[in-house]
Motif scaffolding. Structure first.
Motif, mmCIF file in Angstrom:
data_model
loop_
_atom_site.group_PDB
_atom_site.id
_atom_site.type_symbol
_atom_site.label_atom_id
_atom_site.label_comp_id
_atom_site.label_asym_id
_atom_site.label_seq_id
_atom_site.Cartn_x
_atom_site.Cartn_y
_atom_site.Cartn_z
ATOM 1 N N VAL A 53 -8.502 1.079 35.586
ATOM 2 C CA VAL A 53 -8.705 -0.609 35.249
ATOM 3 C C VAL A 53 -7.357 -0.793 34.709
ATOM 4 C CG1 VAL A 53 -11.333 -0.626 35.475
ATOM 5 C CG2 VAL A 53 -10.403 0.602 33.192
ATOM 6 N N TYR A 54 -7.009 -1.676 34.071
ATOM 7 C CA TYR A 54 -6.224 -2.533 33.427
ATOM 8 C C TYR A 54 -6.924 -2.487 31.325
ATOM 9 C CZ TYR A 54 -2.898 -2.401 37.059
ATOM 10 O OH TYR A 54 -2.215 -2.123 37.482
ATOM 11 N N LYS A 55 -6.474 -2.334 30.602
ATOM 12 C CA LYS A 55 -6.757 -2.338 29.252
ATOM 13 C C LYS A 55 -5.407 -2.751 28.471
ATOM 14 C CE LYS A 55 -7.727 -0.172 24.940
ATOM 15 N NZ LYS A 55 -7.352 1.029 24.517
ATOM 16 N N MET A 56 -6.151 -3.828 27.855
ATOM 17 C CA MET A 56 -4.650 -4.913 26.876
ATOM 18 C C MET A 56 -4.518 -4.206 26.128
ATOM 19 S SD MET A 56 -3.509 -7.616 25.999
ATOM 20 C CE MET A 56 -4.188 -8.947 26.579
ATOM 21 N N ALA A 57 -3.340 -3.475 25.409
ATOM 22 C CA ALA A 57 -3.105 -3.062 24.260
ATOM 23 C C ALA A 57 -1.757 -3.842 23.812
ATOM 24 C CB ALA A 57 -2.524 -0.993 24.689
ATOM 25 N N GLY A 58 -1.722 -4.508 22.595
ATOM 26 C CA GLY A 58 -0.195 -4.794 22.118
ATOM 27 C C GLY A 58 -0.325 -5.885 22.958
ATOM 28 N N GLY A 59 -0.754 -6.825 23.191
ATOM 29 C CA GLY A 59 -0.115 -8.196 24.107
ATOM 30 C C GLY A 59 0.012 -7.569 26.112
ATOM 31 N N ILE A 60 -0.077 -6.890 26.389
ATOM 32 C CA ILE A 60 0.314 -6.380 27.207
ATOM 33 C C ILE A 60 -0.925 -5.303 27.988
ATOM 34 C CG2 ILE A 60 2.659 -5.622 26.858
ATOM 35 C CD1 ILE A 60 2.222 -2.714 26.969
ATOM 36 N N PHE A 61 -1.262 -5.085 29.568
ATOM 37 C CA PHE A 61 -2.373 -4.388 30.226
ATOM 38 C C PHE A 61 -1.605 -3.106 30.267
ATOM 39 C CE2 PHE A 61 -3.084 -8.893 30.918
ATOM 40 C CZ PHE A 61 -4.726 -8.784 30.816
ATOM 41 N N VAL A 62 -1.867 -2.228 30.132
ATOM 42 C CA VAL A 62 -1.661 -0.606 30.111
ATOM 43 C C VAL A 62 -2.841 -0.634 31.290
ATOM 44 C CG1 VAL A 62 -1.194 1.454 29.487
ATOM 45 C CG2 VAL A 62 -1.116 -0.656 28.259
ATOM 46 N N LYS A 63 -2.812 0.405 32.609
ATOM 47 C CA LYS A 63 -3.315 0.904 33.461
ATOM 48 C C LYS A 63 -4.175 2.405 32.745
ATOM 49 C CE LYS A 63 -1.994 1.135 38.633
ATOM 50 N NZ LYS A 63 -1.772 1.919 39.499
ATOM 51 N N ARG A 64 -5.401 2.630 33.187
ATOM 52 C CA ARG A 64 -6.011 3.572 32.228
ATOM 53 C C ARG A 64 -7.074 4.102 33.601
ATOM 54 N NH1 ARG A 64 -6.616 3.862 26.914
ATOM 55 N NH2 ARG A 64 -7.525 5.087 26.916
ATOM 56 N N ASN A 65 -7.680 5.240 33.026
ATOM 57 C CA ASN A 65 -8.617 5.567 33.834
ATOM 58 C C ASN A 65 -9.868 5.400 33.525
ATOM 59 O OD1 ASN A 65 -10.995 7.783 34.081
ATOM 60 N ND2 ASN A 65 -9.644 9.101 35.833
ATOM 61 N N LYS A 66 -10.992 4.662 34.357
ATOM 62 C CA LYS A 66 -11.791 3.746 34.129
ATOM 63 C C LYS A 66 -12.591 4.288 33.799
ATOM 64 C CE LYS A 66 -15.652 1.981 36.710
ATOM 65 N NZ LYS A 66 -16.110 1.519 38.460
ATOM 66 N N GLU A 67 -12.670 5.642 33.115
ATOM 67 C CA GLU A 67 -14.134 6.933 32.156
ATOM 68 C C GLU A 67 -13.337 7.528 31.139
ATOM 69 O OE1 GLU A 67 -16.656 8.080 33.854
ATOM 70 O OE2 GLU A 67 -16.839 6.883 35.012
ATOM 71 N N ASP A 68 -12.254 7.262 31.060
ATOM 72 C CA ASP A 68 -11.776 7.382 29.737
ATOM 73 C C ASP A 68 -12.341 6.087 28.767
ATOM 74 O OD1 ASP A 68 -10.843 9.695 30.560
ATOM 75 O OD2 ASP A 68 -9.209 9.299 30.055
ATOM 76 N N ILE A 69 -11.940 4.393 29.825
ATOM 77 C CA ILE A 69 -12.159 3.327 28.782
ATOM 78 C C ILE A 69 -13.714 2.980 28.512
ATOM 79 C CG2 ILE A 69 -11.657 0.970 29.361
ATOM 80 C CD1 ILE A 69 -9.238 2.704 28.554
ATOM 81 N N LYS A 70 -14.467 3.637 29.877
ATOM 82 C CA LYS A 70 -16.058 3.682 29.399
ATOM 83 C C LYS A 70 -16.168 4.412 28.220
ATOM 84 C CE LYS A 70 -20.192 4.474 31.705
ATOM 85 N NZ LYS A 70 -21.369 4.911 33.477
ATOM 86 N N LYS A 71 -15.535 5.876 27.796
ATOM 87 C CA LYS A 71 -16.135 6.069 27.041
ATOM 88 C C LYS A 71 -15.684 5.850 25.721
ATOM 89 C CE LYS A 71 -15.813 11.321 25.504
ATOM 90 N NZ LYS A 71 -14.881 13.106 26.236
#
Length: 115
Positions: A53-71
């Motif tokens: 999934v993509y996560k907003m980080a400092g004004g940009i979207f960064v691709k991240r692992n879904k389980e990491d974000i969920k945790k």
């Protein structure tokens, strides 16, 4: 009618407690809003297809692992729940203190007015 210094001091304490209580209530409300946002994000994350999934980080979207974000979101939610619980306890204690101080003030003002 001139209030004795002790009564004036109690009035000042009462006002300060009211301000502190307002700050606690505002903090608690802000955290509850954050909790709702995280709960909504977790709900949407559950609907996401795939492992990334993509996560907003400092004004940009960064691709991240879904389980990491969920945790990460679940940990933030747990921390916020603990903070809200602590603030709720502080709020209750402060409400009780305010009630007690209000009673003392009413008694002091009534006895001063009767003199």
């Amino acid at each position: 009618m001139e209030l004795p210094p002790s009564v004036q001091n109690q009035i000042l304490q009462f006002q300060q407690l009211q301000q502190q209580l307002q700050m606690i209530v505002m903090q608690k409300q802000q955290m509850e809003v954050q909790m709702k946002e995280i709960e909504k994000a977790l709900e949407e994350l559950g609907k996401a297809v795939g492992d990334e999934v993509y996560k907003m980080a400092g004004g940009i979207f960064v691709k991240r692992n879904k389980e990491d974000i969920k945790k990460e979101l679940e940990e933030k939610l747990e921390t916020l729940k603990l903070r809200v619980s602590t603030l709720t306890k502080q709020e209750e204690k402060m409400q009780k203190r305010l009630s007690e101080l209000q009673e003392k003030l009413q008694q002091a003002i009534t006895s001063t007015a009767a003199q």
